[in-house]
Scaffold this active site. Structure first.
Site, PDB file in Angstrom:
ATOM      1  NE  ARG A  70      -4.064  -1.988   0.416  1.00  0.00           N
ATOM      2  CZ  ARG A  70      -5.231  -1.834   1.016  1.00  0.00           C
ATOM      3  NH1 ARG A  70      -5.557  -0.679   1.512  1.00  0.00           N
ATOM      4  NH2 ARG A  70      -6.065  -2.822   1.088  1.00  0.00           N
ATOM      5  NE  ARG A  90      -6.807   4.911   3.129  1.00  0.00           N
ATOM      6  CZ  ARG A  90      -7.617   4.295   3.976  1.00  0.00           C
ATOM      7  NH1 ARG A  90      -8.821   4.760   4.194  1.00  0.00           N
ATOM      8  NH2 ARG A  90      -7.213   3.233   4.616  1.00  0.00           N
ATOM      9  NE  ARG A 110      -9.635   7.870  -3.204  1.00  0.00           N
ATOM     10  CZ  ARG A 110     -10.921   8.119  -3.124  1.00  0.00           C
ATOM     11  NH1 ARG A 110     -11.491   8.888  -4.017  1.00  0.00           N
ATOM     12  NH2 ARG A 110     -11.638   7.618  -2.151  1.00  0.00           N
ATOM     13  CG  ASP A 124      -8.846  -2.508  -4.230  1.00  0.00           C
ATOM     14  OD1 ASP A 124      -8.283  -1.856  -3.337  1.00  0.00           O
ATOM     15  OD2 ASP A 124      -9.624  -3.465  -3.987  1.00  0.00           O
ATOM     16  CE1 TYR A 147     -13.016  -6.629   1.599  1.00  0.00           C
ATOM     17  CE2 TYR A 147     -11.434  -8.353   1.053  1.00  0.00           C
ATOM     18  CZ  TYR A 147     -11.766  -7.210   1.752  1.00  0.00           C
ATOM     19  OH  TYR A 147     -10.865  -6.648   2.618  1.00  0.00           O
TER      20      TYR A 147
HETATM   21  O1  CP3 Z   1      -0.030  -1.362  -2.617  1.00  0.00           O
HETATM   22  C1  CP3 Z   1      -0.286  -0.375  -3.332  1.00  0.00           C
HETATM   23  O2  CP3 Z   1       0.085   0.774  -3.071  1.00  0.00           O
HETATM   24  C2  CP3 Z   1      -1.044  -0.625  -4.610  1.00  0.00           C
HETATM   25  C3  CP3 Z   1      -2.436  -0.406  -4.525  1.00  0.00           C
HETATM   26  C4  CP3 Z   1      -3.337  -1.318  -3.709  1.00  0.00           C
HETATM   27  C5  CP3 Z   1      -4.553  -0.855  -3.172  1.00  0.00           C
HETATM   28  N1  CP3 Z   1      -5.231  -1.923  -2.680  1.00  0.00           N
HETATM   29  C6  CP3 Z   1      -5.016   0.540  -3.190  1.00  0.00           C
HETATM   30  C7  CP3 Z   1      -6.041   0.997  -2.228  1.00  0.00           C
HETATM   31  C8  CP3 Z   1      -3.245  -2.689  -3.429  1.00  0.00           C
HETATM   32  C9  CP3 Z   1      -2.107  -3.665  -3.708  1.00  0.00           C
HETATM   33  C10 CP3 Z   1      -4.467  -3.059  -2.800  1.00  0.00           C
HETATM   34  C11 CP3 Z   1      -4.788  -4.446  -2.412  1.00  0.00           C
HETATM   35  C12 CP3 Z   1      -5.985  -4.710  -1.607  1.00  0.00           C
HETATM   36  N2  CP3 Z   1      -7.202  -4.105  -1.678  1.00  0.00           N
HETATM   37  C13 CP3 Z   1      -6.058  -5.748  -0.661  1.00  0.00           C
HETATM   38  C14 CP3 Z   1      -4.960  -6.725  -0.336  1.00  0.00           C
HETATM   39  C15 CP3 Z   1      -3.898  -6.110   0.490  1.00  0.00           C
HETATM   40  C16 CP3 Z   1      -4.258  -5.970   1.937  1.00  0.00           C
HETATM   41  O3  CP3 Z   1      -4.140  -4.836   2.429  1.00  0.00           O
HETATM   42  O4  CP3 Z   1      -4.612  -6.954   2.559  1.00  0.00           O
HETATM   43  C17 CP3 Z   1      -7.355  -5.704  -0.108  1.00  0.00           C
HETATM   44  C18 CP3 Z   1      -7.893  -6.614   0.974  1.00  0.00           C
HETATM   45  C19 CP3 Z   1      -8.076  -4.673  -0.767  1.00  0.00           C
HETATM   46  C20 CP3 Z   1      -9.486  -4.266  -0.573  1.00  0.00           C
HETATM   47  C21 CP3 Z   1      -9.563  -2.883  -0.052  1.00  0.00           C
HETATM   48  N3  CP3 Z   1      -9.312  -1.743  -0.795  1.00  0.00           N
HETATM   49  C22 CP3 Z   1      -9.908  -2.458   1.258  1.00  0.00           C
HETATM   50  C23 CP3 Z   1     -10.261  -3.397   2.399  1.00  0.00           C
HETATM   51  C24 CP3 Z   1      -9.846  -1.065   1.286  1.00  0.00           C
HETATM   52  C25 CP3 Z   1     -10.235  -0.146   2.424  1.00  0.00           C
HETATM   53  C26 CP3 Z   1      -9.304  -0.196   3.553  1.00  0.00           C
HETATM   54  C27 CP3 Z   1      -7.982   0.438   3.268  1.00  0.00           C
HETATM   55  O5  CP3 Z   1      -6.961  -0.131   3.699  1.00  0.00           O
HETATM   56  O6  CP3 Z   1      -7.942   1.530   2.702  1.00  0.00           O
HETATM   57  C28 CP3 Z   1      -9.428  -0.639   0.013  1.00  0.00           C
HETATM   58  C29 CP3 Z   1      -9.205   0.738  -0.388  1.00  0.00           C
HETATM   59  C30 CP3 Z   1      -7.910   1.112  -1.000  1.00  0.00           C
HETATM   60  N4  CP3 Z   1      -7.164   0.336  -1.836  1.00  0.00           N
HETATM   61  C31 CP3 Z   1      -7.252   2.359  -0.830  1.00  0.00           C
HETATM   62  C32 CP3 Z   1      -6.081   2.284  -1.598  1.00  0.00           C
HETATM   63  C33 CP3 Z   1      -5.062   3.368  -1.776  1.00  0.00           C
HETATM   64  C34 CP3 Z   1      -7.784   3.556  -0.040  1.00  0.00           C
HETATM   65  C35 CP3 Z   1      -9.087   3.984  -0.621  1.00  0.00           C
HETATM   66  C36 CP3 Z   1      -9.273   5.477  -0.828  1.00  0.00           C
HETATM   67  O7  CP3 Z   1      -8.427   6.140  -1.433  1.00  0.00           O
HETATM   68  O8  CP3 Z   1     -10.349   5.940  -0.449  1.00  0.00           O
END
Ligand code: CP3
Length: 361
Positions: free
Chosen positions: A37, A41, A50, A87, A164
């Site tokens: 990640r 954020r 965003r 994502d 999910y």
């Molecule tokens: O790693 C990176 O920087 C690349 C981008 C990336 C995102 N999501 C961007 C994101 C990656 C590799 C993911 C994977 C992802 N997404 C996973 C597996 C990794 C892990 O953390 O276990 C999962 C379970 C998700 C599903 C998901 N997406 C959730 C549960 C959430 C909300 C909670 C959170 O941690 O933010 C997201 C949102 C998300 N995915 C954001 C980002 C930058 C934030 C959303 C926003 O900008 O509002």
């Protein structure tokens, strides 16, 4: 010429191959480091993007996904890898489900799977074509990154995605999913198989587009007991690895290393060594030396500082990171956190972490 950036050919030469060398078990000058990640954020420049665009619009617009992927590299030159901004939930979308990202809440499916009969409504055909925007973002980013570091592609693993799709978002208990595992094992295997087929072709498309390493996120493995991990996770992770390898060979492409990250999979490291991956990701509950004893010398380990440790002072982060790297050692190791970096993390923490990894050994 703008168009050349959308063709997966003549990519700039890779100047920093530490990540790929470590994944393949070759010697490295320094321990490679990246952060799950890392594009996200905690960065004000990400927040700016965003503020103007919805989350999935950023994912679907190659210029925006590329910009956000590059942001952490500008701020933290010690990073040895980039991961394409996207994502894991783009796959359920490509299968026809609606997924929204609600600020402060996370992903929301307005109509989750309520009954196994709904599996037949999923649109497997053409799913990867509907994900071509991810490939375009990868290709553009490979050009724009100028060979500074490799670009990682990724996917969610079948069990995590199914969770999910059934829960309709994140869940602390996974109660509905667990009910499915008990009540409808046949349908569950049908859905996991469908997801596995789509994931293999999706990853092949990412490789054809320019991804240099692939990570599979089994982020919900922490909900599975050993028997469930053996039945509902491991076989599909294994099929994904062998499926990708076989299709790469059949298409005469270059093989890419693959990483499996099963959050909560620490008790199942012995099983994970049988899945065919080059690198095994660890969360922070796993002791580096214990993990090495279990997996042996033929796997690269990745991890595993607790993301919460990035809320300590830079001095403490430096000390903890150096201790961690010394425990893992330089051989077959990629430094990372034990899960994704969290939103309020101070900017200087990432600097302390990435610098300390390179200076530790
Ligand atoms: O790693 C990176 O920087 C690349 C981008 C990336 C995102 N999501 C961007 C994101 C990656 C590799 C993911 C994977 C992802 N997404 C996973 C597996 C990794 C892990 O953390 O276990 C999962 C379970 C998700 C599903 C998901 N997406 C959730 C549960 C959430 C909300 C909670 C959170 O941690 O933010 C997201 C949102 C998300 N995915 C954001 C980002 C930058 C934030 C959303 C926003 O900008 O509002």
């Amino acid at each position: 010429d703008k168009n050349v950036e959308f063709i997966p050919k003549n990519f700039p030469e890779l100047k920093n191959d530490r990540l790929l060398r470590a994944a393949l078990g070759k010697e490295v000058d320094k321990v490679p480091v990246w952060v799950m990640r890392q594009a996200g954020r905690y960065l004000p420049e990400f927040q700016e993007v965003r503020a103007k665009h919805d989350f999935f619009t950023v994912c679907r617009t190659p210029e925006l996904a590329c910009e956000v992927t590059l942001q952490p590299l500008r701020r933290y030159p010690h990073l040895d890898a980039s991961i394409i901004f996207s994502d894991i939930l783009v796959i359920p979308q490509a299968l026809g489900m609606t997924v929204e990202m609600h600020p402060g809440v996370g992903p929301v499916f307005p109509s989750p799977l309520q009954d196994p009969s709904e599996i037949d409504n999923l649109k497997e055909e053409g799913a990867v074509d509907r994900l071509l925007y991810v490939g375009k973002a990868i290709t553009l980013t490979r050009h724009k990154i100028e060979g500074k570091v490799p670009l990682i592609g990724f996917t969610g693993a079948p069990f995590t995605l199914m969770g999910y799709m059934i829960e309709g978002g994140g869940s602390k208990t996974m109660s509905k999913t667990k009910e499915w595992l008990e009540k409808y094992p046949k349908d569950v295997h049908k859905l996991l198989s469908l997801l596995t087929r789509v994931i293999i072709d999706y990853l092949i498309m990412q490789v054809e587009s320019g991804a240099q390493l692939l990570q599979v996120f089994e982020s919900s493995a922490d909900h599975l007991n050993r028997d469930q991990f053996i039945e509902f996770s491991a076989p599909y992770l294994k099929d994904i690895r062998s499926g990708v390898k076989n299709k790469i060979e059949a298409k005469n492409l270059e093989q890419v290393p693959m990483t499996v990250f099963a959050k909560g999979g620490g008790p199942y490291l012995d099983i994970q060594t049988g899945l065919g991956y080059d690198t095994i990701g660890l969360d922070w509950t796993v002791d580096p030396e214990e993990a090495r004893k279990i997996v042996g010398d033929n796997f690269t380990l990745q991890g595993n500082l607790d993301p919460q440790d990035l809320y300590k002072t830079p001095e403490e982060i430096t000390k903890m990171t150096i201790e961690m790297v010394q425990k893992f050692g330089k051989k077959r190791y990629i430094a990372n956190l034990g899960h994704g970096i969290t939103p309020q993390t101070p900017l200087e923490s990432m600097k302390a972490f990435t610098v300390a990894v390179h200076e530790a050994l």
